[in-house]
Design a protein around this motif. Sequence first.
Motif, PDB file in Angstrom:
ATOM      1  N   ILE A 173     -15.139  -0.978  -1.508  1.00 15.01           N
ATOM      2  CA  ILE A 173     -15.996  -1.823  -2.349  1.00 15.01           C
ATOM      3  C   ILE A 173     -15.141  -2.668  -3.274  1.00 15.01           C
ATOM      4  CG2 ILE A 173     -17.750  -1.841  -4.169  1.00 15.01           C
ATOM      5  CD1 ILE A 173     -18.863   0.780  -2.870  1.00 15.01           C
ATOM      6  N   PHE A 174     -14.205  -2.043  -4.004  1.00 11.18           N
ATOM      7  CA  PHE A 174     -13.445  -2.871  -4.948  1.00 11.18           C
ATOM      8  C   PHE A 174     -12.422  -3.754  -4.256  1.00 11.18           C
ATOM      9  CE2 PHE A 174     -11.456   1.378  -5.967  1.00 11.18           C
ATOM     10  CZ  PHE A 174     -10.161   1.117  -5.524  1.00 11.18           C
ATOM     11  N   LEU A 175     -11.961  -3.381  -3.065  1.00 18.80           N
ATOM     12  CA  LEU A 175     -11.097  -4.303  -2.316  1.00 18.80           C
ATOM     13  C   LEU A 175     -11.877  -5.555  -1.912  1.00 18.80           C
ATOM     14  CD1 LEU A 175      -9.029  -1.795  -0.180  1.00 18.80           C
ATOM     15  CD2 LEU A 175      -8.095  -3.474  -1.782  1.00 18.80           C
ATOM     16  N   ARG A 176     -13.151  -5.390  -1.556  1.00 20.89           N
ATOM     17  CA  ARG A 176     -14.006  -6.543  -1.239  1.00 20.89           C
ATOM     18  C   ARG A 176     -14.180  -7.418  -2.483  1.00 20.89           C
ATOM     19  NH1 ARG A 176     -19.101  -7.175  -2.294  1.00 20.89           N
ATOM     20  NH2 ARG A 176     -19.549  -4.956  -2.461  1.00 20.89           N
ATOM     21  N   ASP A 196      -3.184  11.867   2.106  1.00 25.46           N
ATOM     22  CA  ASP A 196      -3.371  11.210   3.407  1.00 25.46           C
ATOM     23  C   ASP A 196      -4.131   9.887   3.336  1.00 25.46           C
ATOM     24  OD1 ASP A 196      -1.939  13.196   4.770  1.00 25.46           O
ATOM     25  OD2 ASP A 196      -3.733  14.425   4.989  1.00 25.46           O
ATOM     26  N   LYS A 197      -4.488   9.436   2.149  1.00 27.05           N
ATOM     27  CA  LYS A 197      -5.192   8.165   2.008  1.00 27.05           C
ATOM     28  C   LYS A 197      -4.204   7.053   1.648  1.00 27.05           C
ATOM     29  CE  LYS A 197      -9.740   9.948   1.015  1.00 27.05           C
ATOM     30  NZ  LYS A 197      -9.490  11.248   1.546  1.00 27.05           N
ATOM     31  N   TRP A 198      -4.619   5.818   1.899  1.00 26.55           N
ATOM     32  CA  TRP A 198      -3.861   4.627   1.533  1.00 26.55           C
ATOM     33  C   TRP A 198      -4.477   4.052   0.270  1.00 26.55           C
ATOM     34  CZ3 TRP A 198       0.292   2.529   4.261  1.00 26.55           C
ATOM     35  CH2 TRP A 198       0.583   3.131   5.485  1.00 26.55           C
ATOM     36  N   ILE A 199      -3.650   3.824  -0.731  1.00 33.17           N
ATOM     37  CA  ILE A 199      -4.123   3.255  -2.000  1.00 33.17           C
ATOM     38  C   ILE A 199      -3.071   2.258  -2.493  1.00 33.17           C
ATOM     39  CG2 ILE A 199      -5.431   5.344  -2.597  1.00 33.17           C
ATOM     40  CD1 ILE A 199      -3.244   6.028  -4.616  1.00 33.17           C
ATOM     41  N   ALA A 204      -9.283  -0.628   8.056  1.00 31.61           N
ATOM     42  CA  ALA A 204      -9.114   0.321   9.160  1.00 31.61           C
ATOM     43  C   ALA A 204      -8.309   1.553   8.738  1.00 31.61           C
ATOM     44  CB  ALA A 204      -8.425  -0.366  10.337  1.00 31.61           C
ATOM     45  N   LEU A 205      -7.696   1.501   7.554  1.00 31.55           N
ATOM     46  CA  LEU A 205      -6.867   2.613   7.077  1.00 31.55           C
ATOM     47  C   LEU A 205      -7.733   3.711   6.469  1.00 31.55           C
ATOM     48  CD1 LEU A 205      -4.091   0.570   5.233  1.00 31.55           C
ATOM     49  CD2 LEU A 205      -3.968   1.578   7.515  1.00 31.55           C
ATOM     50  N   PRO A 206      -7.256   4.971   6.516  1.00 33.09           N
ATOM     51  CA  PRO A 206      -7.972   6.036   5.815  1.00 33.09           C
ATOM     52  C   PRO A 206      -7.902   5.804   4.303  1.00 33.09           C
ATOM     53  CG  PRO A 206      -6.324   6.949   7.323  1.00 33.09           C
ATOM     54  CD  PRO A 206      -6.101   5.470   7.254  1.00 33.09           C
ATOM     55  N   MET A 207      -9.075   5.624   3.679  1.00 30.98           N
ATOM     56  CA  MET A 207      -9.141   5.416   2.234  1.00 30.98           C
ATOM     57  C   MET A 207     -10.503   5.875   1.740  1.00 30.98           C
ATOM     58  SD  MET A 207      -9.611   1.256   1.824  1.00 30.98           S
ATOM     59  CE  MET A 207      -8.017   0.900   2.488  1.00 30.98           C
ATOM     60  N   MET A 214       0.845  -1.192   0.000  1.00 30.61           N
ATOM     61  CA  MET A 214       0.000   0.000   0.000  1.00 30.61           C
ATOM     62  C   MET A 214       0.881   1.242   0.000  1.00 30.61           C
ATOM     63  SD  MET A 214      -3.103  -1.182  -0.011  1.00 30.61           S
ATOM     64  CE  MET A 214      -4.148   0.180   0.516  1.00 30.61           C
ATOM     65  N   LEU A 215       0.327   2.295  -0.561  1.00 32.36           N
ATOM     66  CA  LEU A 215       1.008   3.575  -0.659  1.00 32.36           C
ATOM     67  C   LEU A 215       0.227   4.600   0.159  1.00 32.36           C
ATOM     68  CD1 LEU A 215       3.133   5.461  -1.936  1.00 32.36           C
ATOM     69  CD2 LEU A 215       1.659   5.597  -3.948  1.00 32.36           C
ATOM     70  N   HIS A 216       0.864   5.141   1.195  1.00 29.70           N
ATOM     71  CA  HIS A 216       0.256   6.200   1.992  1.00 29.70           C
ATOM     72  C   HIS A 216       0.631   7.530   1.344  1.00 29.70           C
ATOM     73  CE1 HIS A 216      -0.410   8.082   6.235  1.00 29.70           C
ATOM     74  NE2 HIS A 216      -1.442   8.259   5.435  1.00 29.70           N
ATOM     75  N   ARG A 217      -0.359   8.185   0.737  1.00 27.39           N
ATOM     76  CA  ARG A 217      -0.106   9.373  -0.085  1.00 27.39           C
ATOM     77  C   ARG A 217       0.080  10.603   0.803  1.00 27.39           C
ATOM     78  NH1 ARG A 217      -1.017   8.447  -5.857  1.00 27.39           N
ATOM     79  NH2 ARG A 217      -0.879  10.692  -5.912  1.00 27.39           N
ATOM     80  N   VAL A 218       1.328  10.878   1.157  1.00 27.75           N
ATOM     81  CA  VAL A 218       1.620  11.981   2.069  1.00 27.75           C
ATOM     82  C   VAL A 218       2.649  12.972   1.522  1.00 27.75           C
ATOM     83  CG1 VAL A 218       1.013  10.714   4.170  1.00 27.75           C
ATOM     84  CG2 VAL A 218       3.341  10.559   3.280  1.00 27.75           C
TER      85      VAL A 218
END
Length: 156
Positions: free
Chosen positions: A122-125, A30-33, A113-116, A17-21
Amino acid sequence: MKNTTLCYIEKDEKYLMLHRVRKENDENRDKWIGIGGKFEAGESPEDCVLREAREETGMTLTDYRYRGIVTFVSDLWPTEYMHLFTATGFEGQLRDDCDEGVLEWINKDDLLALPMWEGDRIFLRLLDEDVPFFSLKLTYRGETLLEAVLNGKIIK
């Protein structure tokens, strides 16, 4: 409209994952993608995901799968077609520095649990359920998900 790729690289029940900071005017700030980015001229989705993986992670994908297309509609940004991939094979060492943010292996069970973005959940599910190739349209007002349409059917 812009075309982008997003890839979730998997190993040992974790996604990279990439934490966009790092960027100031980043719609994903600040989101994780997953990793990915914008198409360059003449690129296919596969060309783009391979290049972006090399640039952002330092790794070369050797086993990857095109999983779906996500259409983002927003009142703040242009419509985006995001080509979604997963990868289970790669070569090379994960780079220590990424100009997009911080790279980290995250347990799949801990992702939600991460900010996203709400639509990412939905698409991770769908990825977790190994849903065959899908089309998902996500409509946002600001950061609020107004509607989600999966393969032409409203799900939210």
